[in-house]
Enzyme design. Structure first.
Site, PDB file in Angstrom:
ATOM      1  N   ARG A 156     -25.113  -2.181  -8.035  1.00  0.00           N
ATOM      2  CA  ARG A 156     -25.158  -3.550  -8.554  1.00  0.00           C
ATOM      3  C   ARG A 156     -25.788  -3.574  -9.942  1.00  0.00           C
ATOM      4  NH1 ARG A 156     -28.501  -7.089  -5.355  1.00  0.00           N
ATOM      5  NH2 ARG A 156     -27.850  -8.509  -7.007  1.00  0.00           N
ATOM      6  N   ASP A 190     -39.516  -5.639 -11.920  1.00  0.00           N
ATOM      7  CA  ASP A 190     -38.391  -4.741 -11.620  1.00  0.00           C
ATOM      8  C   ASP A 190     -38.735  -3.283 -11.894  1.00  0.00           C
ATOM      9  OD1 ASP A 190     -35.811  -7.013 -12.819  1.00  0.00           O
ATOM     10  OD2 ASP A 190     -36.928  -6.925 -10.948  1.00  0.00           O
ATOM     11  N   LYS A 236     -27.962  -6.240 -17.345  1.00  0.00           N
ATOM     12  CA  LYS A 236     -27.379  -6.917 -16.182  1.00  0.00           C
ATOM     13  C   LYS A 236     -27.880  -8.358 -16.101  1.00  0.00           C
ATOM     14  CE  LYS A 236     -29.280  -6.632 -11.718  1.00  0.00           C
ATOM     15  NZ  LYS A 236     -29.355  -7.916 -11.066  1.00  0.00           N
ATOM     16  N   ASN A 237     -29.210  -8.541 -16.246  1.00  0.00           N
ATOM     17  CA  ASN A 237     -29.787  -9.876 -16.047  1.00  0.00           C
ATOM     18  C   ASN A 237     -29.616 -10.784 -17.246  1.00  0.00           C
ATOM     19  OD1 ASN A 237     -30.407  -9.051 -13.533  1.00  0.00           O
ATOM     20  ND2 ASN A 237     -32.570  -8.715 -13.906  1.00  0.00           N
ATOM     21  N   CYS A 254     -31.323  -9.118  -3.779  1.00  0.00           N
ATOM     22  CA  CYS A 254     -32.282  -8.187  -3.161  1.00  0.00           C
ATOM     23  C   CYS A 254     -33.288  -8.949  -2.305  1.00  0.00           C
ATOM     24  CB  CYS A 254     -33.023  -7.415  -4.253  1.00  0.00           C
ATOM     25  SG  CYS A 254     -31.968  -6.270  -5.142  1.00  0.00           S
ATOM     26  N   ARG A 290     -37.654 -16.064  -1.913  1.00  0.00           N
ATOM     27  CA  ARG A 290     -36.731 -16.400  -3.010  1.00  0.00           C
ATOM     28  C   ARG A 290     -36.042 -17.758  -2.801  1.00  0.00           C
ATOM     29  NH1 ARG A 290     -33.481 -11.255  -5.269  1.00  0.00           N
ATOM     30  NH2 ARG A 290     -33.855 -12.328  -7.253  1.00  0.00           N
TER      31      ARG A 290
HETATM   32  C1  EPZ Z   1     -34.662 -12.744 -11.883  1.00  0.00           C
HETATM   33  O1  EPZ Z   1     -34.656 -13.137 -10.530  1.00  0.00           O
HETATM   34  C2  EPZ Z   1     -33.992 -11.375 -11.934  1.00  0.00           C
HETATM   35  N1  EPZ Z   1     -32.626 -11.473 -11.448  1.00  0.00           N
HETATM   36  C3  EPZ Z   1     -34.775 -10.386 -11.064  1.00  0.00           C
HETATM   37  O2  EPZ Z   1     -34.159  -9.106 -11.192  1.00  0.00           O
HETATM   38  C4  EPZ Z   1     -36.202 -10.303 -11.595  1.00  0.00           C
HETATM   39  O3  EPZ Z   1     -36.951  -9.437 -10.751  1.00  0.00           O
HETATM   40  C5  EPZ Z   1     -36.824 -11.706 -11.589  1.00  0.00           C
HETATM   41  O4  EPZ Z   1     -36.007 -12.615 -12.380  1.00  0.00           O
HETATM   42  C6  EPZ Z   1     -38.232 -11.724 -12.186  1.00  0.00           C
HETATM   43  O5  EPZ Z   1     -38.214 -11.238 -13.492  1.00  0.00           O
HETATM   44  C7  EPZ Z   1     -31.662 -11.953 -12.274  1.00  0.00           C
HETATM   45  O6  EPZ Z   1     -31.923 -12.333 -13.408  1.00  0.00           O
HETATM   46  C8  EPZ Z   1     -30.277 -11.950 -11.736  1.00  0.00           C
HETATM   47  P1  EPZ Z   1     -37.632 -15.808 -10.464  1.00  0.00           P
HETATM   48  P2  EPZ Z   1     -35.050 -14.666 -10.124  1.00  0.00           P
HETATM   49  O7  EPZ Z   1     -36.938 -17.093 -10.247  1.00  0.00           O
HETATM   50  O8  EPZ Z   1     -34.530 -15.583 -11.144  1.00  0.00           O
HETATM   51  C9  EPZ Z   1     -40.059 -17.735  -6.873  1.00  0.00           C
HETATM   52  C10 EPZ Z   1     -33.081  -7.169 -10.410  1.00  0.00           C
HETATM   53  O9  EPZ Z   1     -33.441  -6.198  -9.771  1.00  0.00           O
HETATM   54  N2  EPZ Z   1     -39.140 -18.877  -6.967  1.00  0.00           N
HETATM   55  O10 EPZ Z   1     -38.360 -15.554 -11.756  1.00  0.00           O
HETATM   56  O11 EPZ Z   1     -34.659 -14.871  -8.716  1.00  0.00           O
HETATM   57  C11 EPZ Z   1     -39.381 -16.482  -6.362  1.00  0.00           C
HETATM   58  O12 EPZ Z   1     -39.327 -16.484  -4.942  1.00  0.00           O
HETATM   59  C12 EPZ Z   1     -33.513  -8.573 -10.025  1.00  0.00           C
HETATM   60  O13 EPZ Z   1     -32.364  -7.116 -11.445  1.00  0.00           O
HETATM   61  C13 EPZ Z   1     -39.400 -20.028  -6.219  1.00  0.00           C
HETATM   62  O14 EPZ Z   1     -40.358 -20.093  -5.477  1.00  0.00           O
HETATM   63  O15 EPZ Z   1     -36.642 -14.589 -10.231  1.00  0.00           O
HETATM   64  C14 EPZ Z   1     -40.264 -15.382  -6.904  1.00  0.00           C
HETATM   65  O16 EPZ Z   1     -41.372 -15.188  -6.039  1.00  0.00           O
HETATM   66  C15 EPZ Z   1     -34.390  -8.539  -8.804  1.00  0.00           C
HETATM   67  N3  EPZ Z   1     -38.546 -21.082  -6.327  1.00  0.00           N
HETATM   68  C16 EPZ Z   1     -40.751 -15.948  -8.231  1.00  0.00           C
HETATM   69  O17 EPZ Z   1     -40.508 -17.373  -8.181  1.00  0.00           O
HETATM   70  C17 EPZ Z   1     -37.454 -21.064  -7.157  1.00  0.00           C
HETATM   71  O18 EPZ Z   1     -36.720 -22.075  -7.229  1.00  0.00           O
HETATM   72  C18 EPZ Z   1     -40.008 -15.393  -9.435  1.00  0.00           C
HETATM   73  O19 EPZ Z   1     -38.636 -15.612  -9.220  1.00  0.00           O
HETATM   74  C19 EPZ Z   1     -37.197 -19.895  -7.905  1.00  0.00           C
HETATM   75  C20 EPZ Z   1     -38.060 -18.813  -7.806  1.00  0.00           C
END
Ligand code: EPZ
Length: 433
Positions: free
Chosen positions: A403, A311, A25-26, A119, A124
């Site tokens: 999803r 995840d 998915k991701n 989610c 985020r």
């Molecule tokens: C991706 O989310 C995945 N989603 C998530 O999977 C996964 O849990 C996550 O990466 C971590 O591996 C998709 O790929 C669609 P991050 P993403 O940016 O990109 C903070 C699932 O269940 N952050 O690595 O949103 C954020 O708040 C989903 O399939 C900022 O502060 O994750 C978090 O605490 C859930 N500012 C941390 O970084 C930003 O601009 C990691 O987020 C971006 C992120």
């Protein structure tokens, strides 16, 4: 009355059989967005059939792309001049709508978005996405309604960017933005998740000049445009983790095919500590087996790849609800990863959340209960708990689960479990939701 789908699970059975792991998915979601960068048709194969994929197709259609979905193949043909704004209701349908920001901006010089959905795992924010694009020359205006207008009429320019955290999404946004920027971009502290590697490989297949793939240092030399291509999506390591944690919790033996063992190493190491056996067969198959109650593996933390994936944390927790001894898992990525703990407790588990840590004290038996999925992986974790529980569980909120899983009822029914999905009438409360 309002129709809502629920899952009914009669638990307490071991799992036996084989499962082919679907595409990730991701991985498919950012690749579908990246297709907007391509001046030609993109064919994506081995794509998972998910509600988020259908939501992506709605966004692609909205910005003028012709899209056809046939089984697990998706064909995307962007127009000469794609649209550059996504309506709020489509943006809010998932986190992945954010992946369209960079391709629209890079292709058209303009992009209009609001905060994405997804989610509720914590705050985020999207600051790293916006700051990185501003560093590449985008002019960003925040509008009255909280949405953003980004402009780069003369295109984006290559630059050096150091990410304060190896964000998966921000790495993917900036990787897509850099492919057709003027000059070279270097991303420091980039995410190394397999799905980020898959996006980079897709972009390379469309003509992008990227080096350092799979390392924290990505170097991208911009080209005038990307061309059409065909690409097969990598296997979904979190779906593989879901099946493996189900076997760990229920007992049994399952053959997994189309699995990349290297992508799930941190998960199989934890499950082996809990008493499971994981035997790779060749390069893309393996057998997971578990007999008797799992052993508590002690405490562990999630982290960015190649550490234990956030995840999979609720999934592994579900597998350990009946483990002998105490376990604890801390999520270093999101603030609110364990909203499913309430559901675990309703089934008789001893599960307690303090801050980012979920503490478990294994119980000999779980009992069926009525629970509601709080998010995608928390919902899947409640299914895993229900599969172990004696008696019947009813799980609401399956729209979260759908999803990320093609058909979770069929997935586990094929392994001998009793799981059915059905529409259920629900009294619509007079209160506004
Ligand atoms: C991706 O989310 C995945 N989603 C998530 O999977 C996964 O849990 C996550 O990466 C971590 O591996 C998709 O790929 C669609 P991050 P993403 O940016 O990109 C903070 C699932 O269940 N952050 O690595 O949103 C954020 O708040 C989903 O399939 C900022 O502060 O994750 C978090 O605490 C859930 N500012 C941390 O970084 C930003 O601009 C990691 O987020 C971006 C992120």
């Amino acid at each position: 009355m309002r129709e809502m789908e629920v899952l009914t699970v009669n638990g307490g059975r071991e799992l036996f059989g084989s499962v082919r792991i679907p595409g990730a998915k991701n991985s498919v979601l950012p690749i579908m967005a990246a297709a907007v960068l391509c001046r030609g048709t993109v064919t994506i194969t081995d794509a998972p059939v998910l509600s988020d994929v259908r939501a992506c197709i709605r966004i692609l259609n909205r910005i003028g792309c012709a899209v056809s979905l046939c089984g697990t193949n998706i064909r995307i043909t962007p127009p000469a001049n794609p649209g550059s704004s996504i309506p709020h209701e489509l943006m809010r349908s998932m986190r992945s709508s954010l992946f369209f920001l960079a391709p629209m901006l890079a292709r058209t010089g303009r992009a209009e978005i609001c905060m994405p959905g997804g989610c509720r795992l914590g705050a985020r924010p999207i600051d790293m996405h916006l700051d990185g694009l501003a560093h590449m020359g985008a002019e960003i205006t925040e509008k009255q309604d909280g949405s953003w207008l980004l402009r780069a009429e003369n295109g984006l320019k290559g630059t050096e960017i150091g990410l304060r955290f190896p964000s998966v999404g921000a790495t993917e946004t900036l990787l897509m933005a850099a492919c057709t920027a003027h000059g070279t971009t270097v991303l420091h502290n980039a995410a190394q998740e397999p799905e980020v590697v898959d996006l980079a490989r897709f972009l390379q297949s469309a003509g992008a000049q990227i080096s350092g793939v799979g390392t924290p240092e990505l170097c991208i030399t911009g080209t005038d445009f990307l061309f059409g291509t065909q690409y097969a999506v990598c296997p979904d390591r979190i779906t593989a983790a879901t099946v493996m944690c189900a076997v760990a919790g229920c007992g049994g033996e399952v053959l997994l095919t189309n699995i990349r063992c290297g992508d799930v190493q941190s998960i199989t190491q934890l499950l082996e500590r809990a008493g499971c056996s994981f035997v790779p067969l060749g390069k893309d198959a393996a057998v997971i087996a578990s007999h008797g109650r799992p052993r508590a593996p002690g405490s562990w933390k999630t982290g960015v790849h190649p550490d234990f994936p956030t995840d999979a944390a609720p999934l592994a927790a579900a597998a350990l609800l009946r483990a002998e001894g105490e376990s604890a898992v801390t999520d270093s990525v999101f603030e609110n990863r364990f909203a499913c703990a309430d559901g675990f407790c309703r089934m008789g588990a001893q599960a307690q959340v303090s801050g980012r840590t979920l503490r478990l004290n294994g119980v000999p038996e779980l009992c069926g209960a009525h629970v509601t999925a709080p998010d995608l992986r928390g919902g899947a974790a409640l299914v895993l708990a229900a599969l172990q529980a004696q008696g019947t569980s009813v799980i609401a909120g399956t729209e979260h689960i759908n999803r990320g899983y093609e058909n979770i009822a069929a997935l586990f029914s094929r392994l001998g479990a009793s799981v059915t999905a059905a529409e259920k009438q629900q009294e619509v409360s007079g209160m506004a939701e």
